[in-house]
Design an enzyme around this catalytic site. Structure first.
Site, PDB file in Angstrom:
ATOM      1  CD  GLU A 173     131.627  77.014 -66.948  1.00 32.87           C
ATOM      2  OE1 GLU A 173     132.523  76.556 -66.771  1.00 32.87           O
ATOM      3  OE2 GLU A 173     132.838  78.692 -67.639  1.00 32.87           O
ATOM      4  CB  CYS A 174     128.030  82.241 -65.974  1.00 35.01           C
ATOM      5  SG  CYS A 174     126.893  83.925 -64.993  1.00 35.01           S
ATOM      6  N   GLY A 175     125.885  82.244 -68.482  1.00 30.77           N
ATOM      7  CA  GLY A 175     125.259  83.073 -69.621  1.00 30.77           C
ATOM      8  C   GLY A 175     125.043  82.248 -70.152  1.00 30.77           C
ATOM      9  CG  MET A 233     121.941  78.566 -66.869  1.00 29.69           C
ATOM     10  SD  MET A 233     121.739  78.134 -65.009  1.00 29.69           S
ATOM     11  CE  MET A 233     122.170  80.169 -64.474  1.00 29.69           C
ATOM     12  CB  SER A 235     125.867  75.884 -62.357  1.00 31.72           C
ATOM     13  OG  SER A 235     126.454  76.505 -61.226  1.00 31.72           O
TER      14      SER A 235
END
Length: 444
Positions: A329-331, A333, A423
């Protein structure tokens, strides 16, 4: 002794709200919680809406986990269950709002009215006098039947300024005191929000200083029974099926991967998984595991340490090569990709396990509620990031905003590579346990 699960629970509760962000809600909420915890009362705090940073300060003030309350992401039933369980065991619930009182859909005001929780308005009065009274009147009366506690003026310049503010109120009983501006309890900020990784001693020093100041206000002198709320027993829910029984989930967790909802970990365990935390910043290799969750955080602040975490990188590579699942998730990724470009335009190597580049920007790239439709169901959650990603990887799904009017919004890409799904989307696992179990290789 707490109330039985099927009986109402009665407890004092306040929703700390404001007309906008940046007014001092977190400072006041943490100070209020700390003030009563120091007096020997049992206090629990909650945060309205998606947020990973403000809860760190509230958790320090109470010594207990801080869960999100969001009528859409968590759901009305989830909010009811969390509030009832806490009220059955506590003397005071402190709920920090999000943004302004009426901002967002659903808003903090929606939550206050749904559960009858009195609103304590915090207003940065540093640049106003008589208008303070108009603002208070508007917050209280903009909607009919708003549960109301009163107002606390923040960042007040002097005793004379305080008196001008109080005299401007249409209803004198609204006045619950004021706090001056002070560096002793100002909470530091950076992109994404409050700084949440200060030394514990500094965190507590700031919270205690704010609690000391709050102790001199009329708010502190009022009996808690004044804000007693009865929380009805929630509807019974079935236990989760053991979709992750026997599986071990490794979860990155340190200052670089700090965006972990405790409720998400609870969901994994309720699905039958065992959870093992590891620290990439400490250079730790993956523990023996069946799947990995790489949460969001601040990889852009620690590029050298992450590049040096070869044991983490190599064990992740072996995990991916073996076809085992990863949810990033986010960081999480960002760290997996080839390169991270910081806000100054400097390039730093990522782990190179996903092809692509992420670039930090000085303005928000995306924010707001999102949902991800998968074969096993739809996960609810949110997005909040300053970077953008460019990758040749296939996009196997996209998130969508919950409102139909936002159909033009392309949403967040979900990239796929081997067993990796990555993502910018932050998922609230309890919104669809079957979907998160499928992402982590469990039974469906």
């Amino acid at each position: 002794m707490g109330a039985a699960v099927n009986t109402p629970a009665r407890c004092a509760a306040l929703l700390v709200a404001a007309p906008a962000s940046g007014q001092g809600k977190t400072t006041v909420a943490a100070a209020l919680a700390r003030l009563h915890a120091r007096a020997g009362r049992k206090v629990r705090a909650f945060k309205v809406g998606p947020d990973f940073l403000d809860p760190c300060w509230l958790e320090a003030a109470t010594g207990a986990p801080v869960h999100a309350l969001d009528l859409w992401m968590v759901g009305e039933g989830g909010c009811a269950a969390a509030l009832h369980a806490a009220a059955a065991d506590c003397d005071l619930l402190v709920i920090e709002g999000a943004m302004g009182l009426f901002d967002g859909s659903p808003s903090a005001a929606d939550l206050a009215q749904r559960f009858g929780i009195p609103v304590l308005a915090v207003i940065d009065a540093s640049s106003m006098a008589g208008t303070f009274g108009a603002l208070v009147f508007g917050l209280r009366h903009y909607r009919a039947d708003m549960p109301w506690a009163g107002v606390l003026a923040n960042r007040v310049a002097s005793p004379r300024h305080r008196d001008m503010l109080r005299e401007g109120l249409r209803e004198p009983g609204d006045w619950l005191g004021s706090l001056p501006r002070s560096a002793d309890w100002a909470l530091p900020e950076r992109h994404l929000g409050l700084v949440a990784d200060l030394p514990a001693s500094e965190v507590m020093a700031r919270i205690d200083a704010a609690a000391d100041a709050l102790s001199a206000t009329p708010l502190a002198a009022l009996p808690l029974e004044r804000w007693a709320v009865e929380f009805p027993a929630p509807d019974a829910v079935d236990a989760l099926p053991p979709l992750l029984a026997g599986r071990r989930i490794a979860v990155a967790h340190d200052a670089s991967f700090a965006f972990v909802y405790r409720a998400n970990v609870d969901t994994l365990e309720a699905l039958g998984a065992s959870v093992a935390f590891f620290s990439p910043l400490a250079g730790e290799a993956l523990p023996a595991c069946d799947a990995v969750w790489l949460p969001g955080g601040y990889p852009e602040l620690y590029p050298q340490q992450l590049a040096a975490a070869t044991a983490t990188r190599d064990s992740l590579a072996a995990h991916i090569d073996a076809g085992k699942p990863v949810w990033a998730e986010c960081g999480g990724m960002m760290a997996l990709m080839d390169e991270i470009c910081d806000m100054e335009g400097r390039s730093h190597p990522g782990w190179g396990l996903l092809p692509g580049v992420t670039r930090m920007h000085r303005r928000l790239a995306a924010i707001g509620p999102q949902q991800l439709a998968l074969d096993a169901g739809t996960l609810r959650g949110h997005t909040f990031h300053y970077s953008t990603a460019a990758s040749p990887l296939p996009v196997v799904a996209r998130t969508a905003r919950p409102d139909a009017a936002a159909a033009h919004d392309a949403g967040e890409a979900v990239y796929a590579h081997e067993g990796v799904r990555a993502s910018y989307f932050h998922a609230w696992f309890a919104s669809c346990p079957g979907a998160i179990a499928a992402l982590l290789g469990g039974r469906t």
